[in-house]
Design a protein around this motif. Structure first.
Motif, PDB file in Angstrom:
ATOM      1  N   TRP A  98       0.829  -1.203   0.000  1.00 33.96           N
ATOM      2  CA  TRP A  98       0.000   0.000   0.000  1.00 33.96           C
ATOM      3  C   TRP A  98       0.869   1.261   0.000  1.00 33.96           C
ATOM      4  O   TRP A  98       0.661   2.180  -0.783  1.00 33.96           O
ATOM      5  CB  TRP A  98      -0.912  -0.039   1.220  1.00 33.96           C
ATOM      6  CG  TRP A  98      -1.958   1.033   1.288  1.00 33.96           C
ATOM      7  CD1 TRP A  98      -2.441   1.783   0.254  1.00 33.96           C
ATOM      8  CD2 TRP A  98      -2.649   1.467   2.458  1.00 33.96           C
ATOM      9  NE1 TRP A  98      -3.407   2.646   0.702  1.00 33.96           N
ATOM     10  CE2 TRP A  98      -3.555   2.481   2.047  1.00 33.96           C
ATOM     11  CE3 TRP A  98      -2.600   1.090   3.796  1.00 33.96           C
ATOM     12  CZ2 TRP A  98      -4.389   3.115   2.958  1.00 33.96           C
ATOM     13  CZ3 TRP A  98      -3.448   1.726   4.688  1.00 33.96           C
ATOM     14  CH2 TRP A  98      -4.333   2.730   4.279  1.00 33.96           C
ATOM     15  N   SER A 283      -8.029   6.643  -3.913  1.00 37.55           N
ATOM     16  CA  SER A 283      -8.876   5.664  -4.582  1.00 37.55           C
ATOM     17  C   SER A 283      -8.057   4.672  -5.399  1.00 37.55           C
ATOM     18  O   SER A 283      -8.273   3.454  -5.332  1.00 37.55           O
ATOM     19  CB  SER A 283      -9.879   6.386  -5.493  1.00 37.55           C
ATOM     20  OG  SER A 283     -10.677   5.465  -6.199  1.00 37.55           O
ATOM     21  N   SER A 286      -6.217   2.271  -3.046  1.00 31.02           N
ATOM     22  CA  SER A 286      -6.988   1.600  -1.997  1.00 31.02           C
ATOM     23  C   SER A 286      -6.811   0.092  -2.078  1.00 31.02           C
ATOM     24  O   SER A 286      -6.538  -0.472  -3.157  1.00 31.02           O
ATOM     25  CB  SER A 286      -8.472   1.947  -2.126  1.00 31.02           C
ATOM     26  OG  SER A 286      -9.024   1.359  -3.298  1.00 31.02           O
ATOM     27  N   PHE A 287      -6.978  -0.573  -0.953  1.00 25.13           N
ATOM     28  CA  PHE A 287      -6.877  -2.032  -0.919  1.00 25.13           C
ATOM     29  C   PHE A 287      -7.872  -2.655  -1.884  1.00 25.13           C
ATOM     30  O   PHE A 287      -7.553  -3.606  -2.605  1.00 25.13           O
ATOM     31  CB  PHE A 287      -7.129  -2.539   0.503  1.00 25.13           C
ATOM     32  CG  PHE A 287      -7.065  -4.033   0.627  1.00 25.13           C
ATOM     33  CD1 PHE A 287      -5.861  -4.673   0.873  1.00 25.13           C
ATOM     34  CD2 PHE A 287      -8.200  -4.813   0.471  1.00 25.13           C
ATOM     35  CE1 PHE A 287      -5.787  -6.053   0.977  1.00 25.13           C
ATOM     36  CE2 PHE A 287      -8.148  -6.195   0.580  1.00 25.13           C
ATOM     37  CZ  PHE A 287      -6.933  -6.816   0.823  1.00 25.13           C
ATOM     38  N   GLU A 288      -9.079  -2.108  -1.908  1.00 24.12           N
ATOM     39  CA  GLU A 288     -10.137  -2.667  -2.752  1.00 24.12           C
ATOM     40  C   GLU A 288      -9.745  -2.608  -4.219  1.00 24.12           C
ATOM     41  O   GLU A 288      -9.941  -3.572  -4.980  1.00 24.12           O
ATOM     42  CB  GLU A 288     -11.452  -1.912  -2.522  1.00 24.12           C
ATOM     43  CG  GLU A 288     -12.089  -2.138  -1.167  1.00 24.12           C
ATOM     44  CD  GLU A 288     -11.333  -1.435  -0.029  1.00 24.12           C
ATOM     45  OE1 GLU A 288     -11.464  -1.874   1.124  1.00 24.12           O
ATOM     46  OE2 GLU A 288     -10.587  -0.453  -0.311  1.00 24.12           O
ATOM     47  N   ASN A 289      -9.173  -1.472  -4.645  1.00 24.54           N
ATOM     48  CA  ASN A 289      -8.796  -1.346  -6.047  1.00 24.54           C
ATOM     49  C   ASN A 289      -7.573  -2.194  -6.382  1.00 24.54           C
ATOM     50  O   ASN A 289      -7.595  -2.971  -7.346  1.00 24.54           O
ATOM     51  CB  ASN A 289      -8.513   0.121  -6.385  1.00 24.54           C
ATOM     52  CG  ASN A 289      -8.234   0.324  -7.861  1.00 24.54           C
ATOM     53  OD1 ASN A 289      -9.053  -0.016  -8.707  1.00 24.54           O
ATOM     54  ND2 ASN A 289      -7.062   0.858  -8.178  1.00 24.54           N
ATOM     55  N   SER A 291      -6.212  -4.781  -4.897  1.00 22.10           N
ATOM     56  CA  SER A 291      -6.364  -6.229  -4.733  1.00 22.10           C
ATOM     57  C   SER A 291      -7.202  -6.858  -5.836  1.00 22.10           C
ATOM     58  O   SER A 291      -7.130  -8.072  -6.059  1.00 22.10           O
ATOM     59  CB  SER A 291      -6.983  -6.549  -3.371  1.00 22.10           C
ATOM     60  OG  SER A 291      -8.292  -6.023  -3.266  1.00 22.10           O
ATOM     61  N   ASN A 292      -8.007  -6.062  -6.532  1.00 27.29           N
ATOM     62  CA  ASN A 292      -8.863  -6.595  -7.592  1.00 27.29           C
ATOM     63  C   ASN A 292      -8.298  -6.404  -8.987  1.00 27.29           C
ATOM     64  O   ASN A 292      -8.928  -6.808  -9.970  1.00 27.29           O
ATOM     65  CB  ASN A 292     -10.256  -5.950  -7.502  1.00 27.29           C
ATOM     66  CG  ASN A 292     -11.077  -6.535  -6.377  1.00 27.29           C
ATOM     67  OD1 ASN A 292     -11.365  -7.729  -6.357  1.00 27.29           O
ATOM     68  ND2 ASN A 292     -11.443  -5.697  -5.416  1.00 27.29           N
ATOM     69  N   GLN A 313      -6.705  -9.163   3.600  1.00 22.32           N
ATOM     70  CA  GLN A 313      -7.886  -8.413   4.021  1.00 22.32           C
ATOM     71  C   GLN A 313      -7.617  -6.922   4.199  1.00 22.32           C
ATOM     72  O   GLN A 313      -8.475  -6.099   3.935  1.00 22.32           O
ATOM     73  CB  GLN A 313      -8.432  -8.979   5.339  1.00 22.32           C
ATOM     74  CG  GLN A 313      -9.015 -10.370   5.219  1.00 22.32           C
ATOM     75  CD  GLN A 313      -9.575 -10.865   6.547  1.00 22.32           C
ATOM     76  OE1 GLN A 313      -9.329 -10.274   7.601  1.00 22.32           O
ATOM     77  NE2 GLN A 313     -10.315 -11.949   6.500  1.00 22.32           N
ATOM     78  N   GLN A 315      -7.374  -5.320   6.952  1.00 20.74           N
ATOM     79  CA  GLN A 315      -8.214  -4.806   8.016  1.00 20.74           C
ATOM     80  C   GLN A 315      -7.412  -4.511   9.276  1.00 20.74           C
ATOM     81  O   GLN A 315      -6.345  -5.078   9.509  1.00 20.74           O
ATOM     82  CB  GLN A 315      -9.333  -5.802   8.340  1.00 20.74           C
ATOM     83  CG  GLN A 315     -10.317  -6.035   7.206  1.00 20.74           C
ATOM     84  CD  GLN A 315     -11.395  -7.035   7.569  1.00 20.74           C
ATOM     85  OE1 GLN A 315     -11.367  -7.650   8.628  1.00 20.74           O
ATOM     86  NE2 GLN A 315     -12.359  -7.208   6.673  1.00 20.74           N
TER      87      GLN A 315
END
Length: 346
Positions: A98, A283, A286-289, A291-292, A313, A315
């Motif tokens: 990150w 954005s 971000s982890f969500e972006n 990681s996908n 995760q 988290q």
């Protein structure tokens, strides 16, 4: 998983594997290729079984793999810091991926706007965009590439402060250090180890890993001494060393990013803020972006690691799902003993 001692909760979940089974990581095989100089050094060092490699050796107070000791020696001998260098440092599994992405996007935002469709982070792992100094100082060719990089250079290491090259310590280059609550750091490291361990080695049990971590026998550990070294230096030289906590970055990403950009000498302008550049970087990184993205899910990185091994995760507080209250208290007690007298708290 049956718990072998009462400090650790029984837990049905094994550390999750990446979508593709990792091949034997190449870095595990390199111990046989280390130099005679390094062989002579490690032959007299304390040795313990590693987390995801054959051995960890205790070199100058810290535990590491043989090839990384060799790389550290090369880094110390040959690296000449520039005053505008930016050196990222982390304890393993504290948000390294990150932070690499955030700093890369921040430093290169003029050439690569964070909302562009061809941003390098969309098609490259963050680990491929920053040189890893221990890995890059294994041979002359890699060292020459570091020397030939345009300024400002964005570089990365896992080394403790005491092991950094003297040119880093005595130059005006910036050091950004990121760490994480030791409980979550431990659980993340345990999962990571079991993602990349060859099947023939079996699973590293939570109990064995917990004992190692608390004793300080972990990659680039002791965790406690590694973190404390950078904390103390940040107190003495706040203009040189920026000490970050994963939890603060997670809780206040925009404010943290503004502070970080100012520290490295690349502050955001009012116009950039108004145009949403900071939000776009947050954005993008971000982890969500991350990681996908396909590049971070599929295949293998050139140095042998499965790309998906770096994401789980992201988290805060996940350790409560794996450790008993007694184990959590034990880590808290060690942290208070090590960090409390120096004003560091998690």
């Amino acid at each position: 998983m049956a718990a072998a001692n009462h400090h650790l909760l029984p837990h049905d979940d094994q550390p999750s594997n990446s979508s593709c089974e990792p091949l034997l990581p190449k870095f595990i095989e390199v111990e046989e290729n280390i130099s005679q100089e390094c062989r002579d050094i490690i032959s007299g060092l304390p040795r313990e079984e590693g987390w995801f490699q054959n051995s960890l050796y205790q070199f100058k107070g810290f535990w590491d793999q043989a090839w990384l000791i060799q790389g550290a020696l090369g880094f110390q001998k040959h690296f000449e810091a520039r005053d505008d260098d930016i050196l990222l440092v982390t304890t393993p599994k504290s948000g390294t991926t990150w932070l690499k992405a955030i700093l890369y996007a921040t430093l290169n935002r003029s050439n690569f706007p964070p909302n562009s469709h061809n941003h390098p982070l969309l098609t490259n792992s963050p680990h491929m965009l920053l040189p890893f100094m221990e890995g890059s100082h294994q041979d002359n060719i890699s060292r020459d590439r570091i020397d030939g990089m345009a300024s400002p250079r964005l570089l990365f290491t896992h080394l403790p402060y005491s092991s950094l090259p003297e040119s880093v310590k005595h130059s005006s280059c910036k050091i950004v250090f990121l760490c994480r609550n030791p409980k979550d750091n431990f659980v993340s490291l345990w999962h990571f180890a079991n993602k990349i361990r060859p099947k023939t080695w079996g699973t590293l049990s939570l109990e064995e890993a917990f004992d190692k971590f608390c004793r300080g026998v972990s990659p680039h550990g002791p965790f406690w001494d590694h973190v404390l070294g950078y904390w103390l230096e940040s107190l003495k030289r706040s203009e040189k060393v920026k000490f970050l906590k994963y939890e603060d970055l997670k809780d206040q990403p925009v404010a943290s990013l503004k502070t970080l950009a100012h520290f490295i000498g690349h502050s955001f302008s009012q116009e950039e803020e108004a145009n949403g550049v900071i939000d776009n970087i947050v954005s993008l990184c971000s982890f969500e972006n991350l990681s996908n993205l396909k590049v971070n899910k599929d295949g293998e990185l050139p140095f042998g690691m499965a790309a998906g091994a770096y994401f789980r995760q992201g988290q805060v507080g996940d350790s409560v799902n794996y450790l008993s209250s007694e184990s959590l208290e034990k880590i808290d007690s060690i942290a208070e003993q090590k960090f409390g007298p120096h004003g560091l708290k998690f």
